[in-house]
Design an enzyme around this catalytic site. Structure first.
Site, short mmCIF file in Angstrom:
data_model
loop_
_atom_site.label_atom_id
_atom_site.label_comp_id
_atom_site.label_asym_id
_atom_site.label_seq_id
_atom_site.Cartn_x
_atom_site.Cartn_y
_atom_site.Cartn_z
N HIS A 7 41.57 45.98 21.02
CA HIS A 7 42.17 44.58 21.32
C HIS A 7 43.66 44.83 22.12
CE1 HIS A 7 44.11 46.02 17.24
NE2 HIS A 7 45.10 45.44 17.90
N GLU A 43 47.02 36.11 11.62
CA GLU A 43 46.59 36.73 13.09
C GLU A 43 45.14 35.95 13.32
OE1 GLU A 43 46.61 40.77 11.93
OE2 GLU A 43 44.38 40.62 12.37
N GLN A 60 43.96 39.64 19.96
CA GLN A 60 44.43 39.46 18.59
C GLN A 60 45.85 38.76 18.79
OE1 GLN A 60 46.58 42.85 16.95
NE2 GLN A 60 45.38 42.66 14.99
N HIS A 84 51.30 44.76 21.96
CA HIS A 84 50.65 46.03 22.00
C HIS A 84 49.28 46.08 22.43
CE1 HIS A 84 49.11 44.41 18.02
NE2 HIS A 84 47.98 45.17 18.29
N GLU A 134 48.26 51.16 19.45
CA GLU A 134 47.70 51.30 18.25
C GLU A 134 46.55 52.06 18.41
OE1 GLU A 134 47.05 47.44 16.55
OE2 GLU A 134 45.53 48.24 15.20
#
Lengths: 146, 146
Positions: A7, A43, A60, A84, A134
């Site tokens: 994502h 989210e 996301q 991110h 991530e």
């Protein structure tokens, strides 16, 4: 091994308005939504495509739920935008250990809970050419054991 | 219709060092590299996965080739990090026209040449909740007529 873009995490001030922007502009629909109290975010996951490793790629969208969350602080400094990026792996523990061994700072001692029951960790952006990165193992990959 | 995350565009000061970071840390290899004089960038495409629409998702690492390029200016202001995100479509002209009709500023009157012979345009980040957003039709999608 990292096998997909899982994502892109996008921080926003107003989740409902941002979800509506992505729906009205591109036709992207909410696949899943949740509140992650530990991360201090509300989210929405918008599924964009499926991927060749059996997973999927999402946007996301993240709205902070409290002023002291990392996303709230990031928004106050940067404004809305890409917060991110996340890569999917069948084994976040092994990849995090491997990457830590290469001298990249891993932000959690143990993976924590991410979206949709996934297990996640983060790599320090200063060790990743400015990109907060991530690593994600989805709940599906966990339960299938690969 | 936008059917995939085509790539994540990441701006860096030194392309060779950044390529080496992604190779050594994650095992990602360069799939393609080129210089785009019009955009003022030297770039490397790292293929991460294939996608359910018959395309693929990449990381696009970007180093400016001249001080007055938009990426050079962006780096001077922001430092290294995620510069833009890109969605893949079979018809960038139709999607750009549709999105422009919804009031989002499209940065080019006509799509221009992007990586690997693709045709691309960009949407204004201020109209997209802070995210510089690219639309891409790959050369493969062009030649197959869908």
């Amino acid at each position: 091994m990292l096998t997909r873009i899982d994502h892109i995490g996008i921080a926003c001030f107003d989740l409902d308005k941002t979800v509506e922007f992505y729906r009205a502009t591109y036709g992207f629909e909410v696949f899943h939504s949740e509140i992650n109290e530990e991360q201090g975010v509300r989210e929405a996951m918008l599924k964009i495509n499926e991927t060749s490793d059996g997973g999927a790629s999402y946007l996301q969208l993240l709205e902070p739920t409290r002023e002291d969350s990392t996303v709230a602080k990031w928004l106050a400094k940067n404004g809305e935008g890409v917060h991110h990026i996340a890569f999917g792996t069948a084994d976040v523990d092994a990849d995090a250990a491997d990457i830590k061994g290469k001298g990249v700072r891993v932000l959690y001692d143990e993976p924590r809970r991410g979206s949709m029951g996934s297990r996640i960790t983060f790599l320090h952006p200063k060790d990743c050419h400015g990109v907060l990165t991530e690593l994600v193992t989805s709940a599906a990959a966990e339960s299938s054991g690969h």
